[in-house]
Design a protein around this motif. Structure first.
Motif, mmCIF file in Angstrom:
data_model
loop_
_atom_site.group_PDB
_atom_site.id
_atom_site.type_symbol
_atom_site.label_atom_id
_atom_site.label_comp_id
_atom_site.label_asym_id
_atom_site.label_seq_id
_atom_site.Cartn_x
_atom_site.Cartn_y
_atom_site.Cartn_z
ATOM 1 N N ASN A 183 44.239 58.893 22.446
ATOM 2 C CA ASN A 183 42.805 59.333 22.796
ATOM 3 C C ASN A 183 42.993 59.975 23.990
ATOM 4 N N ASN A 242 41.596 61.935 27.048
ATOM 5 C CA ASN A 242 40.173 62.180 27.885
ATOM 6 C C ASN A 242 40.466 61.760 29.492
ATOM 7 N N ALA A 254 37.844 57.091 27.266
ATOM 8 C CA ALA A 254 38.978 56.906 26.278
ATOM 9 C C ALA A 254 39.264 55.469 25.755
ATOM 10 N N SER A 275 39.581 58.400 17.677
ATOM 11 C CA SER A 275 38.331 59.027 18.104
ATOM 12 C C SER A 275 37.620 59.259 16.913
ATOM 13 N N GLN A 301 40.199 65.962 19.070
ATOM 14 C CA GLN A 301 41.373 65.415 19.736
ATOM 15 C C GLN A 301 42.634 65.993 19.095
#
Length: 347
Positions: free
Chosen positions: A250, A252, A258, A312, A318
């Motif tokens: 993930n 972020n 995340a 996600s 993503q």
């Protein structure tokens, strides 16, 4: 760090709770195939314990819509409840659709742990939990016999048949690739060391590769070292033996966001509360640089391939970040189709 390959794990269980539609899953497989970035595309498996679109049928659809990537099920947690005579015909059919050397069947025992109603699955198929290991080993042996003999016979504890003609025949020779996925844990009756040693022996005797998950880089390196030593003891080429880490990602810049999204995704996916220490081991979350650093640690530990499942609810966004902001750090070369692979017509 040696050359590192990448796979993409499609979240087929997510179809049941709206993460993606079935068409979304198939299109992401097609996109991964066309990208030149991924060596493999994986799907998860369970029949009743952790229900999802059935893996062999899904791989058949992906085989018809892709050209280059290897197609894999990992792990096939339902392997111990699938009769090998039926599975041999199903898998050979998908092998014919995909073309030679494109399939990987990563068998595992499934069972308790990691969420899911295993009792329901065991009861429905009449397979006690304690038989799963033996059925996995015999199932692998029986599949190889069915695929490599004109008339196959097998006399095991759990499976017995004589003079069986299994058709269609696989186009992959001598037979489709079988791995074992193993992530041993201590049990009420055996300690971790014993379970790791037993799993290692099964892998080296019966499989062409090893898949694992939920390990730290140090644990991965330790278990790979044991595996390589066992392979040498069996007279096998340890350097040629494949391995894959099943990992989650993930991306972020807000690490906690995340982590929170990954936890929400995985809690829903598996139906139980994922503790933070498990999340920290299982998911590469954070900025692109942080994700790269976590991936590189496994590459340095000896991983040959890492397959990513995106944790996600924005799968497409993503996916783009993974392909554009993380994987280029490893200078992944473009993959060519396996030798002899059929090139399906495109409409």
């Amino acid at each position: 760090m040696d050359k590192l390959d990448f796979g993409l794990t499609l979240p087929n269980r997510g179809v049941l709770f709206g993460v993606e539609t079935m068409e979304d899953v198939l299109r992401m497989g097609e996109e991964a195939d066309a990208s030149g970035v991924f060596k493999s595309v994986w799907v998860g498996d369970s029949i009743l314990a952790k229900r999802r679109p059935e893996s062999v049928a899904l791989l058949a659809a992906l085989a018809a819509r892709t050209r280059h990537v290897r197609l894999a099920v990992g792990c096939m947690a339902s392997f111990p409840v699938r009769h090998p005579v039926l599975l041999a015909a199903q898998w050979a059919t998908v092998d014919q659709i995909a073309g030679p050397d494109r399939l990987i069947l990563a068998a595992c025992i499934g069972g308790e742990g990691g969420g899911g109603d295993w009792q329901m699955e065991n009861d429905a198929f009449g397979v006690p939990q304690g038989e799963r290991i033996g059925r996995m080993v015999e199932g692998i042996q029986a599949l190889k016999a069915l695929w490599t003999n004109e008339k196959a016979s097998f006399d095991g504890k759990y499976y017995r048949f004589s003079g069986v003609v299994s058709e269609p025949r696989p186009v992959t020779k001598p037979h489709p690739t079988i791995w074992i996925a193993a992530n041993p844990r201590p049990t009420a009756h055996t300690d971790l060391k014993t379970n790791v040693e037993r799993a290692t022996r099964r892998i080296t005797r019966h499989a062409a590769g090893w898949m694992t998950t939920l390990v730290t880089p140090a644990e991965f390196a330790d278990r790979l070292g044991l595996l390589r030593a066992s392979l040498r003891d069996e007279g096998r080429d340890a350097d040629a033996f494949d391995n894959t880490l099943y990992y989650n990602v993930n991306i972020n810049e807000d690490r906690e966001a995340a982590a929170a999204e990954s936890k929400k995704f995985l809690d829903l996916y598996y139906g139980f509360d994922i503790p933070r220490p498990r999340l920290d081991v299982w998911v590469a979350y954070g900025s692109p640089d942080e994700v790269v650093e976590k991936v590189r640690a496994f590459a340095d530990a000896g991983a040959k391939e890492i397959t990513f499942r995106i944790t996600s609810f924005d799968q497409r966004g993503q996916y783009r970040r993974l392909v554009k902001e993380v994987l280029p750090a490893f200078s992944q070369p473009r993959h060519s189709p396996p030798a002899g692979a059929r090139q399906p017509a495109r409409s």
